[in-house]
Scaffold this active site. Structure first.
Site, mmCIF file in Angstrom:
data_model
loop_
_atom_site.group_PDB
_atom_site.id
_atom_site.type_symbol
_atom_site.label_atom_id
_atom_site.label_comp_id
_atom_site.label_asym_id
_atom_site.label_seq_id
_atom_site.Cartn_x
_atom_site.Cartn_y
_atom_site.Cartn_z
ATOM 1 N N ASP A 294 0.805 -1.217 0.000
ATOM 2 C CA ASP A 294 0.000 0.000 0.000
ATOM 3 C C ASP A 294 0.844 1.275 0.000
ATOM 4 O O ASP A 294 1.906 1.300 0.608
ATOM 5 C CB ASP A 294 -0.860 -0.009 1.266
ATOM 6 C CG ASP A 294 -2.267 0.431 0.972
ATOM 7 O OD1 ASP A 294 -2.574 0.666 -0.205
ATOM 8 O OD2 ASP A 294 -3.035 0.551 1.923
ATOM 9 N N HIS B 193 2.805 2.919 -8.860
ATOM 10 C CA HIS B 193 2.681 1.475 -9.088
ATOM 11 C C HIS B 193 3.909 0.941 -9.817
ATOM 12 O O HIS B 193 4.423 -0.124 -9.486
ATOM 13 C CB HIS B 193 1.423 1.152 -9.909
ATOM 14 C CG HIS B 193 0.143 1.487 -9.202
ATOM 15 N ND1 HIS B 193 -0.066 1.189 -7.885
ATOM 16 C CD2 HIS B 193 -0.999 2.094 -9.631
ATOM 17 C CE1 HIS B 193 -1.281 1.591 -7.522
ATOM 18 N NE2 HIS B 193 -1.863 2.154 -8.557
ATOM 19 N N LEU C 228 11.753 -20.625 -3.020
ATOM 20 C CA LEU C 228 10.688 -19.736 -2.538
ATOM 21 C C LEU C 228 9.460 -19.907 -3.417
ATOM 22 O O LEU C 228 9.579 -20.005 -4.643
ATOM 23 C CB LEU C 228 11.184 -18.278 -2.633
ATOM 24 C CG LEU C 228 10.176 -17.154 -2.384
ATOM 25 C CD1 LEU C 228 9.868 -17.029 -0.893
ATOM 26 C CD2 LEU C 228 10.723 -15.814 -2.887
HETATM 27 C C1 FPP Z 1 -1.898 -0.239 -3.356
HETATM 28 O O1 FPP Z 1 -1.471 1.119 -3.307
HETATM 29 C C2 FPP Z 1 -1.253 -0.931 -4.444
HETATM 30 C C3 FPP Z 1 -1.903 -1.557 -5.470
HETATM 31 C C4 FPP Z 1 -3.375 -1.610 -5.582
HETATM 32 C C5 FPP Z 1 -1.172 -2.196 -6.569
HETATM 33 C C6 FPP Z 1 0.057 -2.973 -6.227
HETATM 34 C C7 FPP Z 1 0.657 -3.400 -7.488
HETATM 35 C C8 FPP Z 1 1.944 -3.316 -7.831
HETATM 36 C C9 FPP Z 1 3.018 -2.878 -6.914
HETATM 37 C C10 FPP Z 1 2.268 -3.645 -9.238
HETATM 38 C C11 FPP Z 1 3.002 -4.846 -9.573
HETATM 39 C C12 FPP Z 1 2.764 -6.082 -8.815
HETATM 40 C C13 FPP Z 1 3.450 -7.221 -9.077
HETATM 41 C C14 FPP Z 1 3.201 -8.424 -8.246
HETATM 42 C C15 FPP Z 1 4.440 -7.329 -10.157
HETATM 43 P P1 FPP Z 1 -2.539 2.243 -3.535
HETATM 44 O O2 FPP Z 1 -2.747 2.435 -4.989
HETATM 45 O O3 FPP Z 1 -3.777 1.895 -2.768
HETATM 46 O O4 FPP Z 1 -1.846 3.518 -2.958
HETATM 47 P P2 FPP Z 1 -2.505 4.600 -1.984
HETATM 48 O O5 FPP Z 1 -2.884 3.831 -0.743
HETATM 49 O O6 FPP Z 1 -1.401 5.569 -1.740
HETATM 50 O O7 FPP Z 1 -3.670 5.176 -2.692
#
Ligand code: FPP
Length: 227
Positions: free
Chosen positions: A2, A19, A117
């Site tokens: 997050d 992201h 892993l």
């Molecule tokens: C949450 O942060 C994050 C996500 C919904 C996406 C996580 C995905 C990745 C890191 C991309 C790649 C993943 C892999 C496994 C290769 P948020 O968008 O809710 O951020 P915020 O809380 O600041 O709004």
């Protein structure tokens, strides 16, 4: 994982910028897990609720997933990492499902050979969805013998969750100062330890991962019993 959106906004960028930087943290944590003897690493990459985000963000996330698989699969295999994706795969684009299947097959180990892993990426996943699909399968499996259903124990349901065969998580780390589970592994987290850190996911690196393991090693797990 997050805090990507906030990390990007702090830099005057669009959320998707966060992201794509989040993928670097994924790489660092996979390496740190393998180096520190962690046997299973689960990442909550896209929740069922995340489908409600703007279409452009959803498309970017799916594109990042596709690119990360293509870019990383050789490296994962070299490190002895077995890749798997779990969730409601029927909602994903067919070409992403195909890429996932290809990476799962490519990184699978021969019978009798344990991976270094297991990397499990949860996509289009929610804990409630998982329990519901397991309960439906349980009911279907007992349809011809409904009276036997009253004998079915917790293991019968657990063996129908998408995580069947994977140990329950010992430690769940949530980044960015949020202190909730957000519909992640609801059943499986019954006795997990939790670690809530303020670090935003794109800033979460190997050092943070090692600190989390250090913190976990100090926890006293009693599973409701006395020692
Ligand atoms: C949450 O942060 C994050 C996500 C919904 C996406 C996580 C995905 C990745 C890191 C991309 C790649 C993943 C892999 C496994 C290769 P948020 O968008 O809710 O951020 P915020 O809380 O600041 O709004």
């Amino acid at each position: 994982m997050d805090g990507n959106g906030r990390w990007a906004r702090q830099r005057g960028e669009e959320r998707v910028f966060g992201h794509s930087h989040g993928v670097e943290s994924v790489r660092a944590c996979v390496e740190a897990a393998a180096e520190n003897g962690v046997r299973y690493l689960s990442l909550f990459a896209f929740s069922e609720e995340n489908w409600g985000r703007p279409e452009s963000e959803v498309n970017t996330l799916m594109g990042l997933m596709l690119k990360a698989i293509a870019d990383e699969v050789d490296n994962l295999k070299k490190q002895g990492v077995r890749f798997r994706a779990l969730g409601d795969m029927g909602r994903l684009e067919p070409h992403l499902v195909e890429a996932i299947k290809g990476a799962e097959d490519y990184t699978a180990t021969p019978p009798g050979v344990e991976p270094v892993l297991d990397l499990i990426v949860f996509l289009s996943y929610s804990g409630k969805w998982d329990i519901l699909q397991a309960a439906r399968r349980l009911a279907a499996d007992y349809a011809s013998n409904p009276s036997a259903m009253s004998e079915a124990g917790a293991d019968e349901l657990a063996s129908r969750l998408v995580t069947a065969g994977i140990p329950d998580p010992d430690l769940i780390i949530r980044t960015s100062g949020e202190s909730r589970l957000s519909n992640f592994l609801l059943w499986q987290a019954a006795y997990s330890e939790f670690l809530f850190v303020d670090t935003l996911w794109p800033d979460f690196g190997k050092k943070d991962f090692r600190s989390a393991l250090e913190e976990y090693s100090k926890r006293d797990r009693r599973y409701g019993k006395v020692k």
